[in-house]
Design an enzyme around this catalytic site. Structure first.
Site, short mmCIF file in Angstrom:
data_model
loop_
_atom_site.label_atom_id
_atom_site.label_comp_id
_atom_site.label_asym_id
_atom_site.label_seq_id
_atom_site.Cartn_x
_atom_site.Cartn_y
_atom_site.Cartn_z
N LYS A 113 0.76 -1.22 0.14
CA LYS A 113 -0.10 -0.11 0.04
C LYS A 113 0.78 1.03 -0.08
O LYS A 113 0.24 2.34 0.20
CB LYS A 113 -0.99 -0.13 1.27
CG LYS A 113 -1.94 -1.21 1.28
CD LYS A 113 -2.54 -1.47 2.36
CE LYS A 113 -3.56 -2.67 2.07
NZ LYS A 113 -3.41 -3.55 2.89
N LYS A 192 -7.12 -14.82 -6.15
CA LYS A 192 -7.17 -15.48 -4.66
C LYS A 192 -8.66 -14.81 -4.21
O LYS A 192 -8.76 -13.80 -4.23
CB LYS A 192 -5.83 -14.70 -4.08
CG LYS A 192 -6.17 -15.02 -2.45
CD LYS A 192 -4.97 -14.38 -1.56
CE LYS A 192 -5.29 -14.15 -0.31
NZ LYS A 192 -6.26 -14.06 0.62
N LYS A 195 -11.78 -10.91 0.90
CA LYS A 195 -12.70 -9.89 1.08
C LYS A 195 -12.24 -8.70 0.38
O LYS A 195 -13.12 -7.73 0.09
CB LYS A 195 -12.64 -9.48 2.64
CG LYS A 195 -13.61 -10.47 3.33
CD LYS A 195 -13.05 -10.33 4.69
CE LYS A 195 -12.14 -11.35 5.15
NZ LYS A 195 -11.58 -11.57 6.53
P1 ADP Z 1 -9.07 -11.68 3.14
O1 ADP Z 1 -8.03 -11.88 2.33
O2 ADP Z 1 -10.23 -12.35 2.78
O3 ADP Z 1 -8.91 -10.42 3.98
P2 ADP Z 1 -7.73 -12.57 5.96
O4 ADP Z 1 -6.45 -11.96 5.49
O5 ADP Z 1 -8.65 -12.07 6.95
O6 ADP Z 1 -8.42 -12.90 4.47
O7 ADP Z 1 -7.34 -14.17 6.21
C1 ADP Z 1 -7.63 -14.80 7.29
C2 ADP Z 1 -7.11 -16.37 7.17
O8 ADP Z 1 -7.54 -16.98 5.93
C3 ADP Z 1 -5.63 -16.15 6.80
O9 ADP Z 1 -5.01 -17.34 7.85
C4 ADP Z 1 -5.50 -16.45 5.49
O10 ADP Z 1 -4.09 -17.07 5.23
C5 ADP Z 1 -6.54 -17.28 5.08
N1 ADP Z 1 -6.96 -16.94 3.71
C6 ADP Z 1 -7.67 -15.88 3.38
N2 ADP Z 1 -7.96 -16.19 1.85
C7 ADP Z 1 -7.76 -17.42 1.54
C8 ADP Z 1 -7.61 -17.92 0.31
N3 ADP Z 1 -8.23 -17.48 -0.74
N4 ADP Z 1 -7.10 -19.23 0.43
C9 ADP Z 1 -6.58 -19.82 1.60
N5 ADP Z 1 -6.31 -19.10 2.51
C10 ADP Z 1 -6.97 -17.94 2.79
#
Ligand code: ADP
Ligand code: TRP
Length: 322
Positions: A113, A192, A195
């Site tokens: 960022k 990927k 959110k």
């Molecule tokens: P986001 O990318 O949706 O904001 P977070 O960063 O809150 O997700 O991730 C929470 C947990 O879920 C972490 O341990 C992260 O590695 C896992 N995670 C998030 N997105 C994925 C994905 N697409 N595939 C596998 N694991 C994921």
């Protein structure tokens, strides 16, 4: 006995990527008899991005409900909101004072960022230090996370080791546990699932919305009669993560055989998700309708977590002369 610890930010509703990449593997570990698990909602971390109080409350409830719906046992383990154990902020401050600036300037979470510095708040910059405090405050041995968190775990180890060298054995140095099988769950656009990309599959919504969500997965535009390549199809990739070997082989055959449209595949994926997560979806709904049940479980966990947090923080403060 190993202490397992992990957190999920309450920055939105948990999606299939969070479930497969983080929540379900962590719960499986917590079920092993000798493990003692600390799972928490990283609501202070989500303050770096979410500023609306009502959205915050809603997100905390949905993340908590997802953990419980997926089978986390809050009696055997410890379940809490990060913000309810404020010792973590004190430890984060202490660690901040031992964190070299370049280490943080190199963190992906900041670097990604940093081309628009006016959008970066100081909380985002020190995010990895708060995460290190989350882990070191509870003497965690193993931290299951997705691959994207690897660098944060390296920083945590680094900070813990440096402190131990300077002041003698104080912190338990954690090992990351990164599942390679579930490295990255693709989103409905093939990137990927996240959110922040608006491409999630939310298994906790109503049947009608879930079906619509699945029907919006992007595919190519081959005609119904054409044979299709499963290895490049997002619907197939998601199906493969959830289906049994038999189900996956049957779908592969249908793709390669032709006369099988993406609409059919999406319908099969929808039915598979509903079948596979029947219990989780109904428990989630029940918990969202009865937030007092969640509150009770969290409050009990926060009492357990606070006890450990206070004793580890006292150990640290003693070492540095407070
Ligand atoms: P986001 O990318 O949706 O904001 P977070 O960063 O809150 O997700 O991730 C929470 C947990 O879920 C972490 O341990 C992260 O590695 C896992 N995670 C998030 N997105 C994925 C994905 N697409 N595939 C596998 N694991 C994921
Ligand atoms: N940063 C993690 C994520 O975005 C969430 C998190 C905060 C965490 N503190 C933690 C994960 C401590 C494991 C351990 O996914």
């Amino acid at each position: 006995m190993a202490r397992i610890l992990t957190g999920i930010q309450s920055s939105g509703k948990p999606h299939l990527g969070n479930l497969l990449g983080a929540i379900l593997p962590a719960i499986a570990l917590s079920k092993e008899q000798h493990n003692d698990s600390f799972f928490f909602i990283a609501d202070l971390h989500s303050l770096t991005t979410i500023k609306d109080p009502e959205i915050r409350k809603e997100n905390i409830r949905s993340v908590a409900a997802a953990w419980i719906a997926c089978g986390f046992n809050t009696e055997k383990n410890t379940f809490y909101r990060q913000s309810k154990v404020p010792e973590v902020c004190e430890l984060a401050w202490i660690l901040n004072c031992f964190t070299p600036f370049p280490m943080l300037a190199n963190a992906h979470s900041f670097k990604d960022k940093s081309d628009k510095l006016s959008d970066v708040n100081a909380g985002l910059f020190v995010y990895p230090v708060l995460m290190a405090a989350d882990i070191l405050l509870y003497d965690a041995d193993i931290v299951p996370v997705g691959k994207d968190q690897k660098q944060h775990l390296e920083m945590t180890r680094d900070l813990g080791l440096t402190f131990n060298r300077k002041f003698g054995d104080t912190f338990v140095i954690p090992e990351p546990q990164i599942s390679d099988q579930m490295e990255i769950v693709p989103g409905i656009d093939g990137k990927k699932m996240s959110k922040s990309y608006g491409n999630i599959l939310d298994i906790f919504q109503s049947d009608k919305k879930l079906r619509k969500n699945i029907m919006s997965i992007q595919t190519d535009s081959l005609a119904l009669e054409d044979p299709k390549d499963p290895s490049t199809c997002n619907v197939f990739k998601l199906f493969e993560l959830l289906g049994s070997d038999e189900e996956v082989q049957a779908l592969r055959k249908a793709y390669l055989g032709g006369n099988y449209g993406y609409g059919h595949a999406k319908q099969e994926l929808f039915e598979l998700v509903v079948r596979k997560f029947t219990k989780e979806r109904s428990t989630y709904e029940e918990l969202i309708a009865h937030p007092e049940l969640l509150e009770k479980m969290l409050c009990a966990g926060e009492i357990k977590a606070s006890k450990i947090a206070r004793s580890v923080l006292a150990r640290v403060k003693h070492k540095i002369g407070f």
